[in-house]
Design a protein around this motif. Sequence first.
Motif, PDB file in Angstrom:
ATOM      1  N   PRO A 126      74.971  82.581  48.400  1.00 19.03           N
ATOM      2  CA  PRO A 126      76.101  81.727  48.014  1.00 19.03           C
ATOM      3  C   PRO A 126      75.863  81.053  46.663  1.00 19.03           C
ATOM      4  O   PRO A 126      74.791  80.520  46.400  1.00 19.03           O
ATOM      5  N   GLN A 167      82.845  86.212  46.785  1.00 18.90           N
ATOM      6  CA  GLN A 167      82.624  84.851  47.252  1.00 18.90           C
ATOM      7  C   GLN A 167      83.843  83.989  46.939  1.00 18.90           C
ATOM      8  O   GLN A 167      84.511  84.180  45.923  1.00 18.90           O
ATOM      9  N   TRP A 168      84.108  83.035  47.849  1.00 19.61           N
ATOM     10  CA  TRP A 168      85.218  82.113  47.696  1.00 19.61           C
ATOM     11  C   TRP A 168      84.652  80.726  47.430  1.00 19.61           C
ATOM     12  O   TRP A 168      83.854  80.212  48.223  1.00 19.61           O
ATOM     13  N   LEU A 169      85.058  80.102  46.331  1.00 20.86           N
ATOM     14  CA  LEU A 169      84.585  78.760  45.982  1.00 20.86           C
ATOM     15  C   LEU A 169      85.770  77.798  45.926  1.00 20.86           C
ATOM     16  O   LEU A 169      86.765  78.070  45.242  1.00 20.86           O
ATOM     17  N   ALA A 170      85.661  76.681  46.636  1.00 16.96           N
ATOM     18  CA  ALA A 170      86.708  75.667  46.647  1.00 16.96           C
ATOM     19  C   ALA A 170      86.346  74.555  45.676  1.00 16.96           C
ATOM     20  O   ALA A 170      85.186  74.159  45.555  1.00 16.96           O
ATOM     21  N   THR A 210      91.162  77.590  45.177  1.00 18.16           N
ATOM     22  CA  THR A 210      90.084  78.501  45.531  1.00 18.16           C
ATOM     23  C   THR A 210      89.881  79.530  44.433  1.00 18.16           C
ATOM     24  O   THR A 210      90.834  80.182  43.997  1.00 18.16           O
ATOM     25  N   GLU A 228      92.744  71.429  47.446  1.00 24.89           N
ATOM     26  CA  GLU A 228      91.744  72.221  46.752  1.00 24.89           C
ATOM     27  C   GLU A 228      92.321  73.574  46.348  1.00 24.89           C
ATOM     28  O   GLU A 228      93.149  74.148  47.058  1.00 24.89           O
ATOM     29  N   ARG A 268      82.183  74.285  45.825  1.00 27.87           N
ATOM     30  CA  ARG A 268      81.353  74.632  46.960  1.00 27.87           C
ATOM     31  C   ARG A 268      81.775  76.003  47.473  1.00 27.87           C
ATOM     32  O   ARG A 268      82.967  76.318  47.517  1.00 27.87           O
ATOM     33  N   THR A 269      80.815  76.801  47.837  1.00 25.06           N
ATOM     34  CA  THR A 269      81.105  78.132  48.367  1.00 25.06           C
ATOM     35  C   THR A 269      81.500  78.012  49.836  1.00 25.06           C
ATOM     36  O   THR A 269      80.758  77.460  50.642  1.00 25.06           O
ATOM     37  N   VAL A 270      82.698  78.517  50.159  1.00 26.94           N
ATOM     38  CA  VAL A 270      83.211  78.366  51.521  1.00 26.94           C
ATOM     39  C   VAL A 270      83.201  79.681  52.298  1.00 26.94           C
ATOM     40  O   VAL A 270      83.375  79.683  53.518  1.00 26.94           O
ATOM     41  N   ARG A 271      82.963  80.788  51.587  1.00 29.20           N
ATOM     42  CA  ARG A 271      82.985  82.081  52.280  1.00 29.20           C
ATOM     43  C   ARG A 271      82.286  83.127  51.423  1.00 29.20           C
ATOM     44  O   ARG A 271      82.399  83.112  50.193  1.00 29.20           O
TER      45      ARG A 271
END
Length: 335
Positions: free
Chosen positions: A258, A274-277, A247, A245, A265-268
């Motif tokens: 989120p 925001q971090w999205l994978a 990011t 994946e 998908r937002t992972v953090r």
Amino acid sequence: MAGEAIVLEDVSKVFRVRRRAGRFRRVSEQVRAVDGISFRVARGEVVGYIGPNGAGKSTTIKMLTGILTPSAGRLRVAGIDPARDRTRLARRIGVVFGQRTTLWWDLPLRDSYGLVRRLYRVERRRFEENLERCVELLDLGALLEVPVRQLSLGQRMRGDIAAALLHDPEVLYLDEPTIGLDVISKSKVRTFLRDLNVERGTTVLLTTHDLTDIEQLCSRVMVIDQGRLMYDGAPAELREVGESERTLVVDLAAEAPPIEVEGARTVRVEGPRQWLAFPASASAAPLVARIAAAHPLVDLSLREPDIEQVIARMYAQGGEEPQARGAATGRSGVG
């Protein structure tokens, strides 16, 4: 053999090490650094040879250069057995180690190159033509009179690459050639290597932890871990096999829940960042467009997966499938 620059057939390397086994006792053990590897590299091919630290990459390169002798198996580079005729092979290969320079620390680049010419007994006209070309394409003109110790890491790396090519090697081994370089220096090195391969047909075996190096330079990638070949195929398929994946790091104008968007998908979440994978095989452009249409953006950046993550995912789904897929290409010769 005429069409092959590198041939390995069931090559292994075993080291004997002594370990402490109590206060006054030591025992001898065998460590198998390379375990029955087989592959062939065609002349003019650019191949990535990757894996985590301790996987066996450096041991393989040392056998390919003649520094180490295989414990078992057959190995040829440009038709030569490296261990038996290391001196003759040295004139036909070039080696660049990202962490160690082959240049003379206290001498200017120009003097270092002069010593390289004498070491390899390169004819003067051929040497001057090669030097002029390397200086131009690697942007070394202003650095020729600078002592090596005063060069930045990126400048020294470009200098090392030039030194490895002054004798027109048929095969070039590159060990982390872009490690620690800034974006501009990485781009210069990658462009130069692509041009070198196209114009002169130089065979390149590249080890790196930077997947971008692999994607921009290599038509084929091999993954080694624990001394065994896990994968041999196209770089794009490696991402799919490893289900890796990327990011997308998004900076919003203000804190928000989120982000929910198709394809990621937002992972953090940390404040407005925001971090999205999302799948590494997918394009980031549609994802960015969907986020920008729904949220006020301040900034964003894209982070690629590292090689360790890809290999870890390959392990998670079982090591046999990647090796089988590589063998199916007909190039690895894994048996």
